[in-house]
Design a protein around this motif. Structure first.
Motif, short mmCIF file in Angstrom:
data_model
loop_
_atom_site.label_atom_id
_atom_site.label_comp_id
_atom_site.label_asym_id
_atom_site.label_seq_id
_atom_site.Cartn_x
_atom_site.Cartn_y
_atom_site.Cartn_z
N HIS A 75 68.54 37.21 -56.95
CA HIS A 75 68.73 38.59 -56.47
C HIS A 75 70.35 38.93 -56.36
O HIS A 75 70.56 40.39 -56.12
CB HIS A 75 68.34 38.89 -55.11
N GLY A 76 71.09 38.34 -57.10
CA GLY A 76 72.58 38.48 -56.58
C GLY A 76 73.32 38.94 -58.04
O GLY A 76 72.50 39.59 -58.95
N GLY A 77 74.51 39.33 -57.84
CA GLY A 77 75.25 40.05 -58.92
C GLY A 77 75.77 41.26 -58.80
O GLY A 77 75.15 42.28 -57.95
N TYR A 78 76.88 41.86 -59.31
CA TYR A 78 77.30 43.20 -59.29
C TYR A 78 76.59 44.16 -59.89
O TYR A 78 75.62 43.71 -60.77
CB TYR A 78 78.57 43.11 -59.82
N GLY A 79 76.52 45.46 -59.53
CA GLY A 79 75.87 46.67 -60.24
C GLY A 79 74.53 46.79 -59.73
O GLY A 79 73.88 47.78 -60.40
N LYS A 80 74.18 46.27 -58.67
CA LYS A 80 72.92 46.52 -58.31
C LYS A 80 72.72 47.62 -57.37
O LYS A 80 73.72 48.33 -56.93
CB LYS A 80 72.24 45.45 -57.75
N ASP A 81 71.31 48.32 -56.84
CA ASP A 81 71.22 48.97 -56.02
C ASP A 81 71.27 48.90 -54.57
O ASP A 81 71.07 49.81 -53.73
CB ASP A 81 69.57 49.67 -56.20
N TYR A 82 71.67 47.62 -54.34
CA TYR A 82 71.98 47.11 -53.00
C TYR A 82 73.16 46.13 -53.05
O TYR A 82 73.52 45.95 -54.32
CB TYR A 82 70.91 46.72 -52.56
N LEU A 83 73.52 45.82 -51.96
CA LEU A 83 74.63 44.80 -51.79
C LEU A 83 73.87 43.23 -51.68
O LEU A 83 73.09 43.25 -50.93
CB LEU A 83 75.78 44.82 -51.00
N PHE A 84 74.57 42.30 -52.26
CA PHE A 84 74.00 41.03 -51.95
C PHE A 84 75.00 40.15 -50.96
O PHE A 84 76.13 40.08 -51.25
CB PHE A 84 73.78 40.21 -53.44
N LEU A 85 74.23 39.71 -50.13
CA LEU A 85 74.93 39.06 -49.05
C LEU A 85 74.73 37.46 -49.41
O LEU A 85 73.55 36.99 -49.18
CB LEU A 85 74.65 39.51 -47.65
N PHE A 86 75.64 36.64 -49.41
CA PHE A 86 75.68 35.21 -49.68
C PHE A 86 75.91 34.72 -48.26
O PHE A 86 77.16 34.89 -47.78
CB PHE A 86 76.60 34.81 -50.69
N SER A 87 75.17 33.93 -47.69
CA SER A 87 75.07 33.52 -46.28
C SER A 87 75.53 32.15 -46.18
O SER A 87 74.71 31.23 -46.17
CB SER A 87 73.71 33.93 -45.36
#
Length: 388
Positions: free
Chosen positions: A315-327
């Motif tokens: 689900h990660g990576g730049y340029g998506k419709d949301y921000l990806f949080l790496f916990s």
């Protein structure tokens, strides 16, 4: 105790190894750590594994030898005992901490059109839990003002009312007072070079919500990002969010929905991942600050690392419709370790290497938010550097 740490250590690498503790109260269990660096500098220190049974944290100076004597490095140590686990974590750090107070302003000068979904920022997990001594609830040691100066820009604030005041909360323990936290944010933005501070609010009781919104608007008057309508935050430029003097972006979970008012800086936060299962949650509209945030809920480092790597790949990576949080957080377990200091001491030294390896070997790119317990400027610098 053993020779697990013998051998070369790559730049940015870290090791956490297990060793049996000696229980002799008189003689202890002495060991020596010696490091020689590629530039010829050397550092060594002598420590006692018996001290792992004591709760200690800070710069370690005993029997510390440096060559040359002015080598600009120091040793920081965390120790503690929880059930059957005895931990000493040693960090080798530059003597002078990095200055991360204005990193977003610098990024804007270098990349003036960068959008939020192409930025990586340090995030503070349970950011307000920096007071008290409860080992399974205290996630941070720095105040919010100190965390901001260290480089954190995304803050997880869980609010509960006690008496007549609003406090951060990790049930049943109260942390920092919300008024003090907001004062810290306001003071930081007064000296900001176009920094953007993201404040995510979660509520524990319906009676807290209107008071929380009112306090945010009062304390951050003139410093809140506002808009005629809620934007798709992920695609907004950092330049627009920062304005001329920096802003706080205040977002609130769905429990606050009746109070949303973008014209007054009260915006919706939306989950794009199930917190427990990690399943992706699709959205028909992206007019929110949307974040995929699903922690591992594990006390074992290797399990947490794999969990977050797999979610990054999915689900990660730049340029998506949301921000990806790496916990990068470990969760206390009643059958293992509850002390969050010890858990963060196992995870945090290995973060820079993990970020480097994941970014280098994954086609998925970079995360947008890296969540950690025990925010410090050194770890924040490793996260901020991903924006290069």
């Amino acid at each position: 105790p053993d020779r697990n740490l013998t051998g070369p250590l790559a730049a940015g690498d870290a090791r956490c190894e297990r060793a049996e503790i000696a229980r002799s109260p008189n003689n202890g269990c002495w060991f020596k750590v010696s490091l020689t660096f590629a530039d010829g500098g050397a550092l060594s220190f002598r420590a006692d594994q018996y001290e792992a049974k004591k709760k200690q944290s800070g710069d370690y100076t005993e029997a510390l030898v440096k060559s040359p004597s002015d080598l600009p490095l120091k040793v920081f140590r965390r120790t503690g005992e929880d059930r059957y686990v005895y931990v000493q974590a040693f960090y080798i750090l530059p003597t002078a901490p990095p200055d991360n107070a204005h990193w977003m302003g610098a990024l804007l000068k270098a990349r003036p059109t960068v959008t939020l979904n192409h930025v990586t920022m340090p995030g503070s997990h349970d950011a307000g839990m920096y007071t008290g001594s409860n080992e399974w609830a205290k996630t941070q040691s720095l105040t919010i003002g100190e965390q901001l100066k260290a480089g954190a820009r995304y803050f997880d604030l869980r609010v509960c009312k006690y008496g007549s005041d609003l406090w951060t909360y990790h049930g049943p323990v109260y942390g920092g007072k919300l008024a003090d936290i907001l004062d810290d944010v306001a003071a930081f933005l007064d000296g900001s070079s176009r920094e953007v501070v993201f404040l995510k609010f979660r509520s524990y009781a319906s009676g807290d919500r209107a008071d929380t919104v009112a306090l945010v608007q009062s304390k951050l008057a003139g410093k809140l990002f506002t808009a005629a309508a809620t934007p798709h935050f992920a695609t907004q430029t950092l330049d627009h969010l920062a304005g001329e003097n920096g802003h706080a972006v205040a977002v609130f979970t769905h429990d606050y929905s009746s109070l949303y008012d973008p014209s007054k800086g009260i915006f919706p936060y939306s989950d794009y991942g199930n917190e427990d299962t990690g399943a992706f949650i699709p959205h028909a509209s992206h007019d929110n600050l949307g974040v995929y945030d699903s922690y591992a809920h594990q006390s074992e480092f290797a399990v947490m690392k794999k969990d977050q790597h797999d979610k990054w790949v999915a689900h990660g990576g730049y340029g998506k419709d949301y921000l990806f949080l790496f916990s990068w957080t470990l969760t206390g377990s009643t059958d293992n370790v509850m002390d969050l200091d010890l858990l963060s001491a196992a995870a945090n030294p290995q973060l820079p290497k993990a970020l480097h390896d994941f970014v280098t070997h994954s086609a998925k790119g970079k995360p947008n938010i890296v969540y950690i317990d025990q925010i410090d400027p050194y770890l924040c610098k490793a996260i901020i550097d991903l924006n290069r």
